[in-house]
Write a protein that holds these residues in place. Structure first.
Motif, PDB file in Angstrom:
ATOM      1  N   ASN A 107       0.886  -1.167   0.000  1.00 61.63           N
ATOM      2  CA  ASN A 107       0.000   0.000   0.000  1.00 61.63           C
ATOM      3  C   ASN A 107       0.913   1.203   0.000  1.00 61.63           C
ATOM      4  OD1 ASN A 107      -2.605  -1.304   0.466  1.00 61.63           O
ATOM      5  ND2 ASN A 107      -1.768  -1.788   2.475  1.00 61.63           N
ATOM      6  N   THR A 108       0.585   2.217  -0.782  1.00 65.86           N
ATOM      7  CA  THR A 108       1.463   3.382  -0.816  1.00 65.86           C
ATOM      8  C   THR A 108       0.674   4.676  -0.871  1.00 65.86           C
ATOM      9  OG1 THR A 108       1.641   3.359  -3.229  1.00 65.86           O
ATOM     10  CG2 THR A 108       3.319   2.159  -2.020  1.00 65.86           C
ATOM     11  N   TRP A 109       1.334   5.729  -0.466  1.00 64.15           N
ATOM     12  CA  TRP A 109       0.868   7.110  -0.633  1.00 64.15           C
ATOM     13  C   TRP A 109       1.931   7.796  -1.464  1.00 64.15           C
ATOM     14  CZ3 TRP A 109      -2.404  10.900  -0.850  1.00 64.15           C
ATOM     15  CH2 TRP A 109      -1.979  12.212  -0.727  1.00 64.15           C
ATOM     16  N   GLU A 110       1.532   8.433  -2.536  1.00 70.09           N
ATOM     17  CA  GLU A 110       2.479   9.116  -3.407  1.00 70.09           C
ATOM     18  C   GLU A 110       2.276  10.628  -3.278  1.00 70.09           C
ATOM     19  OE1 GLU A 110       3.167   9.168  -8.090  1.00 70.09           O
ATOM     20  OE2 GLU A 110       3.297   7.171  -7.184  1.00 70.09           O
ATOM     21  N   PRO A 111       3.180  11.305  -2.573  1.00 67.87           N
ATOM     22  CA  PRO A 111       2.986  12.727  -2.308  1.00 67.87           C
ATOM     23  C   PRO A 111       3.010  13.619  -3.552  1.00 67.87           C
ATOM     24  CG  PRO A 111       5.082  11.973  -1.384  1.00 67.87           C
ATOM     25  CD  PRO A 111       4.389  10.779  -1.938  1.00 67.87           C
ATOM     26  N   VAL A 112       3.767  13.227  -4.577  1.00 66.95           N
ATOM     27  CA  VAL A 112       3.852  14.057  -5.785  1.00 66.95           C
ATOM     28  C   VAL A 112       2.502  14.126  -6.495  1.00 66.95           C
ATOM     29  CG1 VAL A 112       4.946  14.299  -8.051  1.00 66.95           C
ATOM     30  CG2 VAL A 112       6.312  13.624  -6.063  1.00 66.95           C
ATOM     31  N   THR A 113       1.851  12.963  -6.650  1.00 69.14           N
ATOM     32  CA  THR A 113       0.554  12.925  -7.343  1.00 69.14           C
ATOM     33  C   THR A 113      -0.628  13.008  -6.380  1.00 69.14           C
ATOM     34  OG1 THR A 113       0.529  10.511  -7.288  1.00 69.14           O
ATOM     35  CG2 THR A 113       1.479  11.567  -9.255  1.00 69.14           C
ATOM     36  N   GLN A 114      -0.335  12.983  -5.076  1.00 71.04           N
ATOM     37  CA  GLN A 114      -1.388  13.040  -4.050  1.00 71.04           C
ATOM     38  C   GLN A 114      -2.388  11.887  -4.211  1.00 71.04           C
ATOM     39  OE1 GLN A 114      -1.761  15.834  -1.505  1.00 71.04           O
ATOM     40  NE2 GLN A 114       0.387  15.549  -2.020  1.00 71.04           N
ATOM     41  N   THR A 115      -1.856  10.680  -4.436  1.00 74.24           N
ATOM     42  CA  THR A 115      -2.718   9.514  -4.615  1.00 74.24           C
ATOM     43  C   THR A 115      -2.318   8.378  -3.680  1.00 74.24           C
ATOM     44  OG1 THR A 115      -1.309   8.645  -6.392  1.00 74.24           O
ATOM     45  CG2 THR A 115      -3.206   9.968  -7.058  1.00 74.24           C
ATOM     46  N   PHE A 116      -3.333   7.625  -3.288  1.00 71.44           N
ATOM     47  CA  PHE A 116      -3.129   6.370  -2.580  1.00 71.44           C
ATOM     48  C   PHE A 116      -3.130   5.271  -3.627  1.00 71.44           C
ATOM     49  CE2 PHE A 116      -4.983   9.092   0.625  1.00 71.44           C
ATOM     50  CZ  PHE A 116      -4.271   8.772   1.769  1.00 71.44           C
ATOM     51  N   GLN A 117      -2.342   4.214  -3.354  1.00 74.25           N
ATOM     52  CA  GLN A 117      -2.299   3.064  -4.252  1.00 74.25           C
ATOM     53  C   GLN A 117      -2.317   1.792  -3.425  1.00 74.25           C
ATOM     54  OE1 GLN A 117       1.187   3.462  -6.728  1.00 74.25           O
ATOM     55  NE2 GLN A 117       0.872   5.664  -6.834  1.00 74.25           N
ATOM     56  N   ARG A 118      -2.992   0.794  -3.945  1.00 74.04           N
ATOM     57  CA  ARG A 118      -2.987  -0.525  -3.316  1.00 74.04           C
ATOM     58  C   ARG A 118      -2.767  -1.547  -4.414  1.00 74.04           C
ATOM     59  NH1 ARG A 118      -6.304  -2.113   1.908  1.00 74.04           N
ATOM     60  NH2 ARG A 118      -5.382  -4.147   2.212  1.00 74.04           N
ATOM     61  N   VAL A 119      -1.806  -2.431  -4.219  1.00 76.88           N
ATOM     62  CA  VAL A 119      -1.442  -3.415  -5.236  1.00 76.88           C
ATOM     63  C   VAL A 119      -1.993  -4.778  -4.846  1.00 76.88           C
ATOM     64  CG1 VAL A 119       0.503  -4.589  -6.363  1.00 76.88           C
ATOM     65  CG2 VAL A 119       0.642  -2.143  -5.852  1.00 76.88           C
ATOM     66  N   LEU A 120      -2.568  -5.476  -5.813  1.00 77.81           N
ATOM     67  CA  LEU A 120      -3.004  -6.860  -5.646  1.00 77.81           C
ATOM     68  C   LEU A 120      -2.284  -7.698  -6.684  1.00 77.81           C
ATOM     69  CD1 LEU A 120      -5.717  -4.960  -5.154  1.00 77.81           C
ATOM     70  CD2 LEU A 120      -6.737  -7.195  -4.838  1.00 77.81           C
ATOM     71  N   ASP A 121      -1.674  -8.793  -6.267  1.00 78.19           N
ATOM     72  CA  ASP A 121      -1.032  -9.734  -7.186  1.00 78.19           C
ATOM     73  C   ASP A 121      -1.894 -10.991  -7.260  1.00 78.19           C
ATOM     74  OD1 ASP A 121       1.080  -8.047  -7.680  1.00 78.19           O
ATOM     75  OD2 ASP A 121       2.473  -9.046  -6.329  1.00 78.19           O
ATOM     76  N   CYS A 122      -2.469 -11.222  -8.429  1.00 78.35           N
ATOM     77  CA  CYS A 122      -3.352 -12.379  -8.639  1.00 78.35           C
ATOM     78  C   CYS A 122      -2.582 -13.463  -9.390  1.00 78.35           C
ATOM     79  CB  CYS A 122      -4.563 -11.981  -9.470  1.00 78.35           C
ATOM     80  SG  CYS A 122      -5.524 -10.616  -8.817  1.00 78.35           S
ATOM     81  N   THR A 123      -2.570 -14.663  -8.853  1.00 80.25           N
ATOM     82  CA  THR A 123      -1.995 -15.802  -9.564  1.00 80.25           C
ATOM     83  C   THR A 123      -3.042 -16.291 -10.560  1.00 80.25           C
ATOM     84  OG1 THR A 123      -0.722 -16.427  -7.623  1.00 80.25           O
ATOM     85  CG2 THR A 123      -1.038 -18.125  -9.319  1.00 80.25           C
ATOM     86  N   VAL A 124      -2.688 -16.311 -11.837  1.00 82.56           N
ATOM     87  CA  VAL A 124      -3.635 -16.680 -12.892  1.00 82.56           C
ATOM     88  C   VAL A 124      -3.162 -17.954 -13.587  1.00 82.56           C
ATOM     89  CG1 VAL A 124      -4.693 -15.977 -15.079  1.00 82.56           C
ATOM     90  CG2 VAL A 124      -4.292 -14.273 -13.279  1.00 82.56           C
ATOM     91  N   HIS A 125      -4.086 -18.885 -13.753  1.00 79.78           N
ATOM     92  CA  HIS A 125      -3.869 -20.067 -14.568  1.00 79.78           C
ATOM     93  C   HIS A 125      -4.811 -19.913 -15.769  1.00 79.78           C
ATOM     94  CE1 HIS A 125      -2.789 -22.519 -10.709  1.00 79.78           C
ATOM     95  NE2 HIS A 125      -1.924 -21.547 -10.956  1.00 79.78           N
TER      96      HIS A 125
END
Length: 136
Positions: free
Chosen positions: A111-129
């Motif tokens: 999870n991140t906060w990016e001060p330059v763009t003033q945005t929150f980000q949340r990453v999900l890694d999905c294992t795909v078959h």
């Protein structure tokens, strides 16, 4: 159509996601934000695509990590979209286009906060078959 394109089309067809992200324009983008001022949004990328081989040769299967990044101006906004994506994708077993897809695992490395763009980000890694009817 490949598995990543089929998964993006699947997300864009789900009312749960279009309600949260809007549908005009739909804000699920490969790799980068097309409209950075219109949030929340989701970017996607396929990482580490591997063909699966067996003793019989190539099996028409691929395994990869499908990384989704949720972008938003508030943390609660990002969490709401993340929760909807998790409910929709975790344990998915479906045929999308002509590709049989399953997502047996989702991890959330950051999870991140990016001060330059003033945005929150949340990453999900999905294992795909993904299993194709013919070699991809």
């Amino acid at each position: 159509m490949d598995a990543e394109q089929a998964l993006i089309a699947y997300l864009q067809s789900q009312s749960t996601i279009t309600t949260l992200l809007g549908s005009s324009p739909m804000r699920v983008f490969p790799l980068k934000l097309n409209a950075p001022n219109t949030l929340p949004a989701v970017t996607t990328q396929a990482l580490g695509i591997e063909g699966v081989h067996s003793l019989m040769g190539y099996s028409n299967m691929q395994m990869f990590t499908w990384q989704l990044t949720v972008w938003g101006t508030t943390y609660n906004n990002v969490k709401t979209v993340r929760n909807a994506l998790h409910l929709l994708l975790f344990g998915l077993k479906s045929t999308l286009s002509t590709i049989r897809i399953s997502i047996p695992n989702i991890s959330e490395p950051i999870n991140t906060w990016e001060p330059v763009t003033q945005t929150f980000q949340r990453v999900l890694d999905c294992t795909v078959h993904a299993e194709y009817s013919a070699a991809p």
